[in-house]
Motif scaffolding. Structure first.
Motif, PDB file in Angstrom:
ATOM      1  N   THR A 250       0.841  -1.192   0.000  1.00 24.92           N
ATOM      2  CA  THR A 250       0.000   0.000   0.000  1.00 24.92           C
ATOM      3  C   THR A 250       0.873   1.238   0.000  1.00 24.92           C
ATOM      4  O   THR A 250       1.977   1.240   0.539  1.00 24.92           O
ATOM      5  N   ALA A 251       0.364   2.290  -0.626  1.00 24.89           N
ATOM      6  CA  ALA A 251       1.071   3.566  -0.693  1.00 24.89           C
ATOM      7  C   ALA A 251       0.070   4.675  -0.424  1.00 24.89           C
ATOM      8  O   ALA A 251      -1.123   4.524  -0.689  1.00 24.89           O
TER       9      ALA A 251
ATOM     10  N   ASP B 236       3.292   9.068 -17.404  1.00 22.54           N
ATOM     11  CA  ASP B 236       3.351   7.808 -16.677  1.00 22.54           C
ATOM     12  C   ASP B 236       4.645   7.060 -16.923  1.00 22.54           C
ATOM     13  O   ASP B 236       4.766   5.894 -16.604  1.00 22.54           O
ATOM     14  N   GLY B 237       5.603   7.722 -17.468  1.00 20.24           N
ATOM     15  CA  GLY B 237       6.855   7.039 -17.743  1.00 20.24           C
ATOM     16  C   GLY B 237       6.686   6.163 -18.955  1.00 20.24           C
ATOM     17  O   GLY B 237       5.892   6.415 -19.840  1.00 20.24           O
ATOM     18  N   PRO B 238       7.471   5.088 -19.023  1.00 25.76           N
ATOM     19  CA  PRO B 238       7.465   4.264 -20.214  1.00 25.76           C
ATOM     20  C   PRO B 238       6.290   3.321 -20.299  1.00 25.76           C
ATOM     21  O   PRO B 238       6.298   2.428 -21.123  1.00 25.76           O
TER      22      PRO B 238
ATOM     23  N   VAL C 142       7.557   2.075 -10.159  1.00 22.23           N
ATOM     24  CA  VAL C 142       6.907   2.949 -11.132  1.00 22.23           C
ATOM     25  C   VAL C 142       5.431   3.124 -10.791  1.00 22.23           C
ATOM     26  O   VAL C 142       4.887   4.227 -10.861  1.00 22.23           O
ATOM     27  N   ALA C 143       4.768   2.053 -10.388  1.00 22.56           N
ATOM     28  CA  ALA C 143       3.351   2.142 -10.022  1.00 22.56           C
ATOM     29  C   ALA C 143       3.157   3.085  -8.839  1.00 22.56           C
ATOM     30  O   ALA C 143       2.235   3.907  -8.834  1.00 22.56           O
TER      31      ALA C 143
ATOM     32  N   LEU D 256      -1.446  -0.950 -10.874  1.00 25.17           N
ATOM     33  CA  LEU D 256      -0.614  -2.084 -11.302  1.00 25.17           C
ATOM     34  C   LEU D 256       0.196  -1.685 -12.526  1.00 25.17           C
ATOM     35  O   LEU D 256      -0.326  -1.043 -13.447  1.00 25.17           O
ATOM     36  N   VAL D 257       1.481  -2.062 -12.510  1.00 24.34           N
ATOM     37  CA  VAL D 257       2.363  -1.880 -13.669  1.00 24.34           C
ATOM     38  C   VAL D 257       3.057  -3.200 -13.933  1.00 24.34           C
ATOM     39  O   VAL D 257       3.574  -3.833 -13.007  1.00 24.34           O
ATOM     40  N   GLU D 258       3.086  -3.620 -15.207  1.00 23.54           N
ATOM     41  CA  GLU D 258       3.780  -4.828 -15.603  1.00 23.54           C
ATOM     42  C   GLU D 258       5.165  -4.474 -16.143  1.00 23.54           C
ATOM     43  O   GLU D 258       5.324  -3.474 -16.849  1.00 23.54           O
TER      44      GLU D 258
END
Length: 583
Positions: free
Chosen positions: A317-318, A348-350, A471-472, A479-481
């Protein structure tokens, strides 16, 4: 069964005789009550057999009797017992006609039958009915226990359906049907998933009644929903459908089933702790580059997972404030940039949308459960959802709590990974709605997902998941993959505030030099770097002589105190120029 007026009439010792309302003698009797009040209605609860001698009634007045009987029927009185040979030698015709008109059973009580005998008969019949119910309940409990031990939840549900003369179904934490009896009930139970989701939002234990009620004429079955589990969030739910309200014996059976199913769904703390220790040991061995030892320790518990490509999932959690700030910044910058698909944030970056095999819930249509959970979503809720999906699909899953963080190993392309991405997509959509409103700050779930890997490269996959999680967290994504990071460009990362601050500091002296009208060092440096240090090509781009460009590059070195022959310096200057290109 409960006593009825018919059973009392058939009682040989009471000698009761029916004078009116014979067609309603099958009505159950809740109690026998004696009252000589002219209006006993305030003291009635419904279902009583009222016993009178007409001491304070003008039983021969037709109008008075019509009003009296109407009040009794309106209060739910099921029968009227009139003692003859006390105040009246026979039941007056006015009372008989009024009772017949209203369909109220009227029983003649002979003088030699005391009201107490009728009360005792009713009480004894009620006690006998309760005893039969309790006995049947214990028998049902034994049968349910036997089925739970030998046939598992499926056998238990079949036994419960037979006990209640209806159907029964069990749901997992996500609201999906995992078992039903008879088989045809699975489709009926599936239609109740939204009701089960709402039940799961309530603190356990919780229950609800949906569908038709007994005697409402709807033709729909009556369904009771009960949460299963002892924690704050229910782990499962039970549905019981019947044609009418449950009786005492059926209620015992349902309560027994709830207890037994709770025991089967709630693993003991010691067993759960042991499984977590094994999972933690397997994970440590994989990260230490010991896949053979990990397989040996995992055995049948996780062995199947390690024989096929899997993904590492990190969840924590953040603070939501970071996500809110990022969302506001994206809105200020004008929304999604060119090439970004709907649902991504500018900067959002890459992260780029891609065609993958994970079916995602549209962000514009978050589930009711996701909307309610946004204010308190946590890795535990995700773990329960993913575990339920893996269990339904028969997949192996490794779940390891790591402090405030959760580590999961799930089969690539499996139901557990899809459940994770679907849940994250639903949360994204719900947060997008909620962030429009000024609500109290809270922690939100963030998830990082590695690329598919095997036991030998588990440590690399773990780092990939950490990078995706970072990154997320930074970008306010749920969620970031890692595959999204690898498929994109590094340049969008330069939008980070820390990178921009570094770039501003590195180039400030050159901008100040140009601002004083002493040359165009920044543009010259950009042209020279873009041409990989080729003097003639860069000078042509600028429209100056190559000696002029050489002089400017020497001034850059003097002002910055760095050598342009150093590739690290050239790289830093190029990235700094890219980071400030929009200014």
């Amino acid at each position: 069964m409960r006593p009825t007026l018919a059973s009392l009439v058939q009682h040989s010792a009471l000698k009761l005789r029916v004078r009116a309302g014979e067609q309603h003698l099958d009505t159950p009797v809740r109690w026998a009550h004696v009252s000589e009040l002219a209006d006993p209605v305030p003291y009635m609860e419904g279902g009583e057999l009222l016993l009178i001698t007409a001491l304070k009634l003008d039983a021969e007045d037709p109008e008075a009797m019509r009003r009296y009987v109407k009040r009794l029927v309106g209060a739910g009185v099921v029968g009227l017992g009139f003692a003859v040979g006390v105040n009246y030698e026979d039941i007056p015709d006015a009372l008989v006609e009024a009772a017949e008109a209203e369909g109220l059973p009227l029983l003649e009580v002979p003088r030699r039958t005391p009201f107490l005998a009728i009360s005792k008969a009713v009480s004894a019949a009620i006690a006998a009915d309760q005893y039969r119910a309790v006995t049947a309940g214990f028998a049902a409990q034994r049968e349910l226990t036997k089925q739970a031990l030998s046939g598992g939840p499926e056998g238990l549900l079949a036994a419960l359906a037979a006990q209640v003369d209806g159907w029964a179904a069990m749901y997992d934490a996500s609201g999906a049907v995992v078992a039903a009896a008879p088989e045809w009930a699975a489709r009926r139970a599936a239609r109740l998933t939204p009701d089960v989701e709402r039940l799961h939002l309530r603190t356990a234990p919780a229950s609800a009644v949906v569908g038709g009620s007994a005697g409402d004429g709807s033709g729909e079955d009556r369904v009771e929903l009960h949460s299963l589990g002892t924690g704050r969030r229910p782990r499962a739910a039970l549905a019981v459908g019947t044609a009418s309200t449950l009786g005492t014996a059926e209620r015992y059976a349902v309560h027994s089933a709830i207890a037994l199913l709770t025991l089967t769904t709630e693993r003991s703390r010691s067993l759960h702790a042991a499984e977590q220790r094994i999972g933690a040991a397997v994970l440590r061995m994989l990260l230490a580059g010991q896949p053979d030892h990990a397989r040996a320790v995992a055995g049948d518990l996780y062995g199947g997972l390690l024989d096929a490509p899997f993904r590492v999932i990190l969840a924590e959690t953040a603070p939501a404030s970071a996500a809110r700030a990022h969302a506001r910044g994206a809105a200020t910058d004008g929304g999604a940039g060119a090439g970004e698909t709907e649902g991504t944030h500018a900067g959002d970056g890459p992260v780029r949308a891609k065609d993958n095999s994970h079916a995602r819930v549209p962000a514009a249509q978050p589930s009711a459960a996701a909307v309610a959970d946004v204010a308190a979503d946590d890795p535990t809720a995700l773990a329960e959802l993913v575990e339920a999906a893996a269990a339904r699909a028969g997949e192996a899953l490794l779940v390891v709590p790591d402090g405030e963080r959760l580590v999961l190993l799930a089969a690539d392309g499996g139901a557990a990974v899809r459940a994770c991405t679907d849940h994250a997509a639903a949360l994204e959509g719900a947060r997008a709605v909620i962030r429009e409103e000024p609500v109290e700050e809270h922690d939100e779930l963030v998830v990082g997902l590695s690329a598919p890997t095997g036991p030998i490269a588990a440590a690399t996959a773990f780092k990939q998941a950490e990078q995706a999680l970072s990154v997320a967290r930074r970008r306010g994504r749920c969620l970031v993959e890692h595959e999204e990071l690898a498929a994109g460009s590094v340049l969008p990362l330069l939008a980070d505030d820390a990178v921009r601050a570094f770039a501003d500091g590195l180039l400030r002296a050159l901008h100040e030099h140009d601002a004083r009208g002493r040359g165009d060092l920044v543009a010259s440096l950009r042209a020279w770097l873009s041409r990989h240090g080729q003097w003639d090509a860069a000078a042509a781009d600028l429209g100056v002589h190559r000696h002029t460009l050489r002089y400017r590059m020497r001034r850059v070195e003097e002002i910055l105190g760095r050598s342009l022959d150093d590739p690290d310096v050239r790289m830093e200057l190029w990235l700094a120029l890219k980071a400030t290109a929009g200014e």
